[in-house]
Design a protein around this motif. Structure first.
Motif, PDB file in Angstrom:
ATOM      1  N   THR A 193      -4.122  -4.440  -6.378  1.00 33.33           N
ATOM      2  CA  THR A 193      -4.064  -5.145  -5.141  1.00 33.33           C
ATOM      3  C   THR A 193      -3.504  -6.455  -5.150  1.00 33.33           C
ATOM      4  O   THR A 193      -2.997  -7.035  -4.285  1.00 33.33           O
ATOM      5  CB  THR A 193      -5.502  -5.278  -4.530  1.00 33.33           C
ATOM      6  OG1 THR A 193      -6.423  -5.663  -5.316  1.00 33.33           O
ATOM      7  CG2 THR A 193      -5.868  -3.832  -4.355  1.00 33.33           C
TER       8      THR A 193
ATOM      9  N   THR B  36       2.853  -3.429   5.737  1.00 30.86           N
ATOM     10  CA  THR B  36       2.443  -4.523   5.135  1.00 30.86           C
ATOM     11  C   THR B  36       2.191  -3.994   3.399  1.00 30.86           C
ATOM     12  O   THR B  36       1.713  -2.879   3.392  1.00 30.86           O
ATOM     13  CB  THR B  36       1.211  -5.203   5.481  1.00 30.86           C
ATOM     14  OG1 THR B  36       1.428  -5.700   6.617  1.00 30.86           O
ATOM     15  CG2 THR B  36       0.991  -6.453   4.576  1.00 30.86           C
TER      16      THR B  36
ATOM     17  N   THR C 117       0.390  -3.712   0.368  1.00 37.08           N
ATOM     18  CA  THR C 117      -0.972  -4.037   0.124  1.00 37.08           C
ATOM     19  C   THR C 117      -1.496  -3.606  -1.252  1.00 37.08           C
ATOM     20  O   THR C 117      -2.363  -3.867  -1.853  1.00 37.08           O
ATOM     21  CB  THR C 117      -1.860  -2.867   0.938  1.00 37.08           C
ATOM     22  OG1 THR C 117      -1.496  -1.547   0.506  1.00 37.08           O
ATOM     23  CG2 THR C 117      -1.750  -3.030   2.252  1.00 37.08           C
TER      24      THR C 117
ATOM     25  N   GLU D 225      -5.472   4.169  -3.436  1.00 34.51           N
ATOM     26  CA  GLU D 225      -6.057   2.888  -3.234  1.00 34.51           C
ATOM     27  C   GLU D 225      -7.119   2.833  -4.558  1.00 34.51           C
ATOM     28  O   GLU D 225      -7.535   1.791  -4.651  1.00 34.51           O
ATOM     29  CB  GLU D 225      -6.936   2.938  -1.839  1.00 34.51           C
ATOM     30  CG  GLU D 225      -7.820   4.154  -1.697  1.00 34.51           C
ATOM     31  CD  GLU D 225      -8.473   4.000  -0.264  1.00 34.51           C
ATOM     32  OE1 GLU D 225      -8.148   3.152   0.706  1.00 34.51           O
ATOM     33  OE2 GLU D 225      -9.658   4.814  -0.025  1.00 34.51           O
TER      34      GLU D 225
ATOM     35  N   SER E 100       0.762  -0.278   3.735  1.00 35.42           N
ATOM     36  CA  SER E 100      -0.069   0.104   4.926  1.00 35.42           C
ATOM     37  C   SER E 100       0.120  -0.819   6.097  1.00 35.42           C
ATOM     38  O   SER E 100       0.356  -1.997   5.955  1.00 35.42           O
ATOM     39  CB  SER E 100      -1.605   0.226   4.576  1.00 35.42           C
ATOM     40  OG  SER E 100      -2.135   0.543   5.777  1.00 35.42           O
TER      41      SER E 100
END
Length: 216
Positions: free
Chosen positions: A9, A113, A115, A4, A110
């Motif tokens: 994104t 979906t 992400t 992340e 995640s």
């Protein structure tokens, strides 16, 4: 480091019913190499690469009437199922996925979906950061016995000179399980005093090994 922290994104996607022409234009306009294919719920159902689109597009040497191929839907050429990763996966672990699967991107999913996405470019830059080669520094490779507590022992030598360590890596010494190589990157452009300190402490340097010890 977690996925992340490095993933993009803002991911450009297309639906499966988009045409190959749509895919070609999307790749060109956004200067990207991969397009995740998602359904109405933003769930990942496929992946299209620039190679997929090029192979499915008519050649410039083909007859004009073959250009109807661009009207085919992306779902006819997309790869599925898609190898994905989770935002909380470790970057160091997904590097192995890139290598083992010989792929150039990994969509991040995640709760079913999409992400984000990690490409080989982000992966390479992250490896540069993890190795500390993105900052001005000197590299010192030390051969050490493979035993508990050896890392803080060697690091203490750097601490005595208050030298900042920007990164530490470890890799095997040939095929000998009794030894490891510690790779330090330190923020000093003159590592000679550190090199001598390490030698005085009894450690063997693998790099730099071309700096002669002072004559008595």
């Amino acid at each position: 480091m977690l996925v992340e922290k490095i993933m993009k994104t803002e991911v450009i996607t297309l639906p499966p019913t988009a045409t190959i022409a749509d895919g070609l234009n999307t790749l060109r306009e956004n200067h990207i190499r991969h397009i995740p294919i998602v359904n109405d719920n933003e769930q990942l159902i496929g992946l299209v690469s620039d190679r997929d689109v090029k192979e499915a597009s008519p050649s410039i040497f083909m007859e004009e009437n073959n250009h109807h191929l661009l009207k085919n839907e992306l779902q006819s050429i997309m790869s599925q199922p898609v190898i994905t990763v989770h935002p909380l996966d470790f970057v160091e672990e997904i590097a192995k996925v890139f290598y083992d699967e010989a792929i150039a991107c990994l969509p991040v999913v995640s709760n079913d979906t999409l992400t984000g996405i990690v490409t080989e470019k982000e992966m390479l830059y992250t490896m540069i950061q993890l190795t500390g080669t993105n900052v001005q520094s000197s590299q010192i490779d030390v051969k050490v016995p493979h035993k508990p507590g050896i890392l803080p022992e060697v690091a203490a030598v750097f601490g005595q000179r208050k030298t900042n360590i920007t990164s530490v890596l470890m890799y095997p010494f040939n095929d000998d399980p009794n030894y490891k190589i510690l790779v330090f990157r330190v923020q000093t452009m003159n590592p000679v005093p550190l090199i001598q300190d390490l030698r005085d402490a009894g450690y063997e340097l693998m790099w730099p090994n071309n700096i002669a010890e002072p004559k008595l």
